[in-house]
Design an enzyme around this catalytic site. Sequence first.
Site, PDB file in Angstrom:
ATOM      1  N   ASP A  22      75.403  85.267  63.281  1.00  0.00           N
ATOM      2  CA  ASP A  22      75.579  83.818  63.244  1.00  0.00           C
ATOM      3  C   ASP A  22      75.905  83.260  64.624  1.00  0.00           C
ATOM      4  O   ASP A  22      75.398  82.215  65.028  1.00  0.00           O
ATOM      5  CB  ASP A  22      76.712  83.479  62.272  1.00  0.00           C
ATOM      6  CG  ASP A  22      76.661  82.047  61.764  1.00  0.00           C
ATOM      7  OD1 ASP A  22      75.602  81.411  61.897  1.00  0.00           O
ATOM      8  OD2 ASP A  22      77.670  81.582  61.215  1.00  0.00           O
ATOM      9  N   LYS A  31      85.865  71.711  58.022  1.00  0.00           N
ATOM     10  CA  LYS A  31      84.473  71.490  58.410  1.00  0.00           C
ATOM     11  C   LYS A  31      84.145  72.462  59.536  1.00  0.00           C
ATOM     12  O   LYS A  31      84.519  72.259  60.686  1.00  0.00           O
ATOM     13  CB  LYS A  31      84.275  70.042  58.870  1.00  0.00           C
ATOM     14  CG  LYS A  31      82.908  69.443  58.539  1.00  0.00           C
ATOM     15  CD  LYS A  31      81.741  70.112  59.223  1.00  0.00           C
ATOM     16  CE  LYS A  31      81.663  69.725  60.673  1.00  0.00           C
ATOM     17  NZ  LYS A  31      80.479  70.365  61.351  1.00  0.00           N
ATOM     18  N   LEU A  70      76.559  75.150  63.667  1.00  0.00           N
ATOM     19  CA  LEU A  70      75.840  76.328  64.160  1.00  0.00           C
ATOM     20  C   LEU A  70      76.342  77.628  63.553  1.00  0.00           C
ATOM     21  O   LEU A  70      75.590  78.611  63.486  1.00  0.00           O
ATOM     22  CB  LEU A  70      75.958  76.408  65.686  1.00  0.00           C
ATOM     23  CG  LEU A  70      75.268  75.325  66.502  1.00  0.00           C
ATOM     24  CD1 LEU A  70      75.644  75.464  67.973  1.00  0.00           C
ATOM     25  CD2 LEU A  70      73.754  75.408  66.329  1.00  0.00           C
ATOM     26  N   GLY A  72      87.563  71.640  70.145  1.00  0.00           N
ATOM     27  CA  GLY A  72      86.220  71.399  70.636  1.00  0.00           C
ATOM     28  C   GLY A  72      86.243  70.702  71.978  1.00  0.00           C
ATOM     29  O   GLY A  72      87.181  70.864  72.770  1.00  0.00           O
ATOM     30  N   SER A  73      85.218  69.913  72.250  1.00  0.00           N
ATOM     31  CA  SER A  73      85.052  69.303  73.563  1.00  0.00           C
ATOM     32  C   SER A  73      85.958  68.096  73.756  1.00  0.00           C
ATOM     33  O   SER A  73      86.366  67.435  72.793  1.00  0.00           O
ATOM     34  CB  SER A  73      83.600  68.876  73.755  1.00  0.00           C
ATOM     35  OG  SER A  73      83.300  67.745  72.959  1.00  0.00           O
ATOM     36  N   GLY A 120      87.008  65.045  71.206  1.00  0.00           N
ATOM     37  CA  GLY A 120      88.433  64.898  70.955  1.00  0.00           C
ATOM     38  C   GLY A 120      88.918  63.489  71.224  1.00  0.00           C
ATOM     39  O   GLY A 120      89.745  62.941  70.477  1.00  0.00           O
ATOM     40  N   SER A 121      88.406  62.874  72.285  1.00  0.00           N
ATOM     41  CA  SER A 121      88.783  61.504  72.611  1.00  0.00           C
ATOM     42  C   SER A 121      88.337  60.532  71.518  1.00  0.00           C
ATOM     43  O   SER A 121      89.090  59.630  71.128  1.00  0.00           O
ATOM     44  CB  SER A 121      88.144  61.108  73.949  1.00  0.00           C
ATOM     45  OG  SER A 121      88.474  59.786  74.300  1.00  0.00           O
ATOM     46  N   LYS A 122      87.132  60.745  70.991  1.00  0.00           N
ATOM     47  CA  LYS A 122      86.638  59.891  69.910  1.00  0.00           C
ATOM     48  C   LYS A 122      87.472  60.065  68.640  1.00  0.00           C
ATOM     49  O   LYS A 122      87.758  59.094  67.937  1.00  0.00           O
ATOM     50  CB  LYS A 122      85.172  60.212  69.630  1.00  0.00           C
ATOM     51  CG  LYS A 122      84.226  59.786  70.740  1.00  0.00           C
ATOM     52  CD  LYS A 122      82.785  60.185  70.428  1.00  0.00           C
ATOM     53  CE  LYS A 122      81.857  59.785  71.553  1.00  0.00           C
ATOM     54  NZ  LYS A 122      80.457  60.226  71.291  1.00  0.00           N
ATOM     55  N   GLU A 172      92.839  70.624  70.440  1.00  0.00           N
ATOM     56  CA  GLU A 172      92.730  71.733  71.402  1.00  0.00           C
ATOM     57  C   GLU A 172      91.360  71.603  72.031  1.00  0.00           C
ATOM     58  O   GLU A 172      90.337  71.843  71.385  1.00  0.00           O
ATOM     59  CB  GLU A 172      92.915  73.079  70.688  1.00  0.00           C
ATOM     60  CG  GLU A 172      93.315  74.197  71.629  1.00  0.00           C
ATOM     61  CD  GLU A 172      92.131  74.968  72.163  1.00  0.00           C
ATOM     62  OE1 GLU A 172      91.670  74.613  73.273  1.00  0.00           O
ATOM     63  OE2 GLU A 172      91.666  75.882  71.500  1.00  0.00           O
ATOM     64  N   CYS A 201      87.254  78.247  75.599  1.00  0.00           N
ATOM     65  CA  CYS A 201      87.858  77.060  76.205  1.00  0.00           C
ATOM     66  C   CYS A 201      88.833  77.418  77.313  1.00  0.00           C
ATOM     67  O   CYS A 201      88.995  76.678  78.274  1.00  0.00           O
ATOM     68  CB  CYS A 201      88.543  76.215  75.141  1.00  0.00           C
ATOM     69  SG  CYS A 201      89.736  77.112  74.150  1.00  0.00           S
ATOM     70  N   GLU A 257      83.514  71.924  82.757  1.00  0.00           N
ATOM     71  CA  GLU A 257      83.433  73.128  81.936  1.00  0.00           C
ATOM     72  C   GLU A 257      81.964  73.463  81.657  1.00  0.00           C
ATOM     73  O   GLU A 257      81.226  72.650  81.103  1.00  0.00           O
ATOM     74  CB  GLU A 257      84.177  72.889  80.624  1.00  0.00           C
ATOM     75  CG  GLU A 257      84.289  74.104  79.737  1.00  0.00           C
ATOM     76  CD  GLU A 257      85.134  73.824  78.500  1.00  0.00           C
ATOM     77  OE1 GLU A 257      85.958  74.672  78.143  1.00  0.00           O
ATOM     78  OE2 GLU A 257      84.975  72.740  77.896  1.00  0.00           O
TER      79      GLU A 257
END
Length: 491
Positions: A91, A177, A181, A230-231, A235-237, A252, A286, A385
């Site tokens: 996976d 969730k 991928l 995640g990114s 995260g900001s959204k 994180e 990360c 990154e």
Amino acid sequence: MRSELYIDGKWVKPLRGGVCEVINPATEEVIQTIAAATAEDVDVAVRAARRAFDQDGWPKLFGTQRAKYLRAIAEAIRTRQAEIARLEVIDNGKPLPEADWDIADAAGCFDFYADLAEQLDNRPEEIISLADDRFTSKAVREPIGVAGAIIPWNYPLLMAAWKVAPALAAGCTVILKPAELTSLTALELATIADEAGLPPGVLNILTGSGSIAGQAIIDHKGVDKLAFTGSGPVGSKIMAAAARDIKRVSLELGGKSPFVVFEDADIDEAVEWIMFGIFWNQGQVCSATSRVLVQKAIYERLLARLVAETDKIKIGNGLEEGVLLGPLVSKRQYEQVVAAIEGARKAGATVACGGTRPEGFDKGYYLRPTILTDVPLDSDAWVEEIFGPVVCIRPFESEEEAIELANDSRFGLAAAVMSKDDARAERVAAAFRAGIVWINCSQPTFTEAPWGGYKESGIGRELGRWGLENYLETKQITKYVTDKPWGWYIK
């Protein structure tokens, strides 16, 4: 392999019948189709989680009772560890020994939070000393409520465990969730939880896209807490969306972590940890120490050794014996990393090794591990990154310069220092503006210790007792204990 949604203790098809393809990154073959949840499916799951929390009594169970479910999940993961690890490989693409380690850690995470769940029963209410003896006051801890957990694709089952285990231990119910991928092992977690007898609605697992299923979880007013890994942009959204309902949030996010190597370090040991810090999990980590700063006196020797050892790494399908670098997770990720390397070249960087597809790999998202030198400090390669097996390395003169370069980043997730001088190593570790610091190593992670970053690398901490605190609220209970009337309005 399961392919449906797991909602309210049942396997169900999405209300509008959407599916996602699961692609093996080593072969580019479609190996499965799984359900794609919609906002309507999320609503059904949140309602189930609300009922389990508000009416069915999950948060009112003793911690010892919740711990039994957590331990049953841990034991089932261990029993099926080899099978689940192989599923993780096809996976995600990571080498089998890494996947095996991850699955063992996931089981250990459930055991660890089972212990903390039991300790909640023995945690005394905190009695608060008041200046006014007509009152008594105490502080108690209670579960937040329904938690929406959105996890990334780089550690599929382990990231699920980092959020699900402490949330359940605290008495929360969960909507998980997984990444679009890499959802297969999260669905196996649902199977395991179901077989462990976890009450309906306590854990719901919805596969699908972040833009639809993930967004619906973020926006749902029945969700009390959002936990995201995640990114930074996502995260900001999430943080902005959560502000509308004042949802509790833990994030994180990304990093561009430095690794400072002083001239007294053993070169072979330094090379080993530099490689582990950036090539583990194909650099899709990360906390990867992707900016390496080496004191000038040993820079050329260390660089030569690093290039020589990097060129020896066996690349291939993660199921093949001896493979230490598998494919990147997806075509999109592969293209982004290749573009980042090309951008570094155009900015003036030198590719000391790697940077291309390995010979003999016409299929699969394979990339040779890459070392960049002469990287301009204002270039994307040094600042942003890359999230792939790409390390930037440059020399430095003094300790002060190393600290300044290390901290010159909007990120602050992790940092590492290597030196035989313990006092200097401790001094530099204290100077780093990062949430996780390693001395004479890079990347070891322990369930017992806090995990999270400074600056744009996130908010809050996971793992350890801090991970449990993420899912608890503090309530003050104050009591009037005198027989004397209050006498403000009625004399």
